[in-house]
Design a protein around this motif. Structure first.
Motif, PDB file in Angstrom:
ATOM      1  N   GLU A   1      42.857  72.354  40.453  1.00  0.00           N
ATOM      2  CA  GLU A   1      43.307  71.583  39.291  1.00  0.00           C
ATOM      3  C   GLU A   1      42.807  70.147  39.414  1.00  0.00           C
ATOM      4  O   GLU A   1      43.429  69.301  40.048  1.00  0.00           O
ATOM      5  N   ASP A   2      41.675  69.860  38.792  1.00  0.00           N
ATOM      6  CA  ASP A   2      41.078  68.522  38.906  1.00  0.00           C
ATOM      7  C   ASP A   2      42.009  67.424  38.401  1.00  0.00           C
ATOM      8  O   ASP A   2      41.978  66.298  38.907  1.00  0.00           O
ATOM      9  N   ALA A   3      42.835  67.747  37.402  1.00  0.00           N
ATOM     10  CA  ALA A   3      43.699  66.719  36.815  1.00  0.00           C
ATOM     11  C   ALA A   3      44.765  66.243  37.788  1.00  0.00           C
ATOM     12  O   ALA A   3      45.360  65.171  37.582  1.00  0.00           O
ATOM     13  N   LEU A   4      45.018  67.002  38.843  1.00  0.00           N
ATOM     14  CA  LEU A   4      46.057  66.638  39.800  1.00  0.00           C
ATOM     15  C   LEU A   4      45.503  65.961  41.051  1.00  0.00           C
ATOM     16  O   LEU A   4      46.262  65.452  41.866  1.00  0.00           O
ATOM     17  N   ARG A   5      44.206  65.936  41.195  1.00  0.00           N
ATOM     18  CA  ARG A   5      43.599  65.456  42.434  1.00  0.00           C
ATOM     19  C   ARG A   5      43.645  63.933  42.540  1.00  0.00           C
ATOM     20  O   ARG A   5      43.663  63.216  41.536  1.00  0.00           O
ATOM     21  N   VAL A   6      43.668  63.476  43.781  1.00  0.00           N
ATOM     22  CA  VAL A   6      43.654  62.038  44.054  1.00  0.00           C
ATOM     23  C   VAL A   6      42.552  61.747  45.068  1.00  0.00           C
ATOM     24  O   VAL A   6      42.104  62.651  45.784  1.00  0.00           O
ATOM     25  N   ALA A   7      42.111  60.521  45.133  1.00  0.00           N
ATOM     26  CA  ALA A   7      41.118  60.128  46.128  1.00  0.00           C
ATOM     27  C   ALA A   7      41.712  60.303  47.525  1.00  0.00           C
ATOM     28  O   ALA A   7      42.931  60.168  47.708  1.00  0.00           O
ATOM     29  N   PRO A   8      40.896  60.620  48.521  1.00  0.00           N
ATOM     30  CA  PRO A   8      41.412  60.858  49.872  1.00  0.00           C
ATOM     31  C   PRO A   8      42.316  59.750  50.398  1.00  0.00           C
ATOM     32  O   PRO A   8      43.321  60.010  51.062  1.00  0.00           O
ATOM     33  N   ASP A   9      41.960  58.488  50.106  1.00  0.00           N
ATOM     34  CA  ASP A   9      42.717  57.365  50.656  1.00  0.00           C
ATOM     35  C   ASP A   9      43.779  56.817  49.712  1.00  0.00           C
ATOM     36  O   ASP A   9      44.457  55.838  50.030  1.00  0.00           O
ATOM     37  N   ALA A  10      43.947  57.454  48.549  1.00  0.00           N
ATOM     38  CA  ALA A  10      44.834  56.889  47.532  1.00  0.00           C
ATOM     39  C   ALA A  10      46.294  56.859  47.980  1.00  0.00           C
ATOM     40  O   ALA A  10      47.011  55.887  47.729  1.00  0.00           O
ATOM     41  N   ALA A  11      46.757  57.914  48.640  1.00  0.00           N
ATOM     42  CA  ALA A  11      48.163  57.939  49.067  1.00  0.00           C
ATOM     43  C   ALA A  11      48.434  56.855  50.102  1.00  0.00           C
ATOM     44  O   ALA A  11      49.471  56.181  50.060  1.00  0.00           O
ATOM     45  N   ALA A  12      47.505  56.671  51.043  1.00  0.00           N
ATOM     46  CA  ALA A  12      47.684  55.632  52.057  1.00  0.00           C
ATOM     47  C   ALA A  12      47.733  54.248  51.419  1.00  0.00           C
ATOM     48  O   ALA A  12      48.493  53.373  51.850  1.00  0.00           O
ATOM     49  N   THR A  13      46.947  54.071  50.374  1.00  0.00           N
ATOM     50  CA  THR A  13      46.903  52.775  49.694  1.00  0.00           C
ATOM     51  C   THR A  13      48.104  52.569  48.790  1.00  0.00           C
ATOM     52  O   THR A  13      48.767  51.529  48.835  1.00  0.00           O
ATOM     53  N   GLU A  14      48.402  53.572  47.956  1.00  0.00           N
ATOM     54  CA  GLU A  14      49.443  53.428  46.939  1.00  0.00           C
ATOM     55  C   GLU A  14      50.857  53.556  47.512  1.00  0.00           C
ATOM     56  O   GLU A  14      51.759  52.825  47.124  1.00  0.00           O
ATOM     57  N   LEU A  15      51.058  54.526  48.398  1.00  0.00           N
ATOM     58  CA  LEU A  15      52.410  54.801  48.884  1.00  0.00           C
ATOM     59  C   LEU A  15      52.750  54.043  50.161  1.00  0.00           C
ATOM     60  O   LEU A  15      53.906  53.692  50.384  1.00  0.00           O
ATOM     61  N   ALA A  16      51.743  53.835  51.029  1.00  0.00           N
ATOM     62  CA  ALA A  16      52.020  53.207  52.325  1.00  0.00           C
ATOM     63  C   ALA A  16      51.483  51.793  52.441  1.00  0.00           C
ATOM     64  O   ALA A  16      51.867  51.062  53.356  1.00  0.00           O
ATOM     65  N   ASP A  17      50.573  51.396  51.537  1.00  0.00           N
ATOM     66  CA  ASP A  17      49.958  50.064  51.595  1.00  0.00           C
ATOM     67  C   ASP A  17      49.396  49.807  52.991  1.00  0.00           C
ATOM     68  O   ASP A  17      49.618  48.750  53.580  1.00  0.00           O
ATOM     69  N   ASP A  18      48.668  50.811  53.508  1.00  0.00           N
ATOM     70  CA  ASP A  18      48.172  50.772  54.878  1.00  0.00           C
ATOM     71  C   ASP A  18      46.651  50.903  54.859  1.00  0.00           C
ATOM     72  O   ASP A  18      46.112  52.009  54.742  1.00  0.00           O
TER      73      ASP A  18
END
Length: 220
Positions: free
Chosen positions: A116-133
């Motif tokens: 599901e392409d519409a659900l995909r995120v960039a590999p580092d997006a969670a670390a940036t958006e959720l953890a600010d790391d």
């Protein structure tokens, strides 16, 4: 609602279907980066459920699922709002703590969801958006397969190409100006878009006098 409308709506708002998996960890964490780092270190293929404790107390709308392939995040989904991808991450990016559960799933069990392409995120997006790391984001990019990084690079190239297309941007700006003038004409504000008027006659003298009187002043 017609069958066609139901089908169209389903295509526009893909839902996430994944197997239950094997529970590896369940706890409250103050920083999602801890979970992301653990998944990366383990090379986890599976998913994490993320529930900000704030949403439990306030009946909020953020209950997320973040999937991983070999430790690298693949897609994000908010089971409450039915949004996915970057939008889901944005909804989950609230102050902790979070109730987190980490599950392991066979790669075959995630294959359909990861399509599901519409659900995909960039590999580092969670670390940036959720953890600010930033360091974790760098580690995640290093672990990501080349095709995931290439997809992100293609998106960046497409944006850069658009911004470099001066003729296209000028055309968009001209269209915006034309639409603004049409709207101004409807409202009787044509003169407001003709630019600043030049003083004449007594106004010139008055303007000069005001300039001399206020010479050296910062503002009125």
């Amino acid at each position: 609602m017609s069958e066609r409308s139901d089908r169209d709506e389903a295509e526009e708002s893909p839902t996430l279907t994944i197997p239950r998996g094997t529970l590896l960890r369940s706890r409250v964490v103050s920083d999602v980066g801890t979970t992301l780092s653990r998944a990366l270190d383990r090379g986890l293929t599976g998913y994490a459920t993320l529930v900000p404790q704030e949403t439990l107390l306030l009946s909020g709308e953020a209950r997320g699922v973040l999937t991983f392939e070999d430790g690298v995040p693949v897609l994000a989904y908010n089971t409450v709002t039915d949004s996915g991808g970057p939008d889901a991450l944005a909804e989950l990016a609230v102050p902790g703590p979070y109730r987190v559960e980490l599950y392991a799933v066979d790669a075959d069990g995630l294959a359909a969801a990861h399509g599901e392409d519409a659900l995909r995120v960039a590999p580092d997006a969670a670390a940036t958006e959720l953890a600010d790391d930033a360091a974790l984001a760098d580690r995640t990019r290093e672990a990501a397969p080349a095709d995931r990084l290439r997809d992100d690079a293609d998106e960046d190239d497409a944006v850069a190409a658009f911004l470099a297309d001066d003729a296209r941007i000028d055309a968009i700006r001209e269209q915006a100006r034309a639409e603004a003038r049409d709207r101004a004409a409807e409202w009787g504000l044509d003169d407001a878009l003709d630019g600043p008027s030049k003083p004449d006659g007594d106004d010139v003298g008055a303007a000069a006098g005001e300039g001399a009187a206020s010479d050296g002043a910062v503002g009125r």
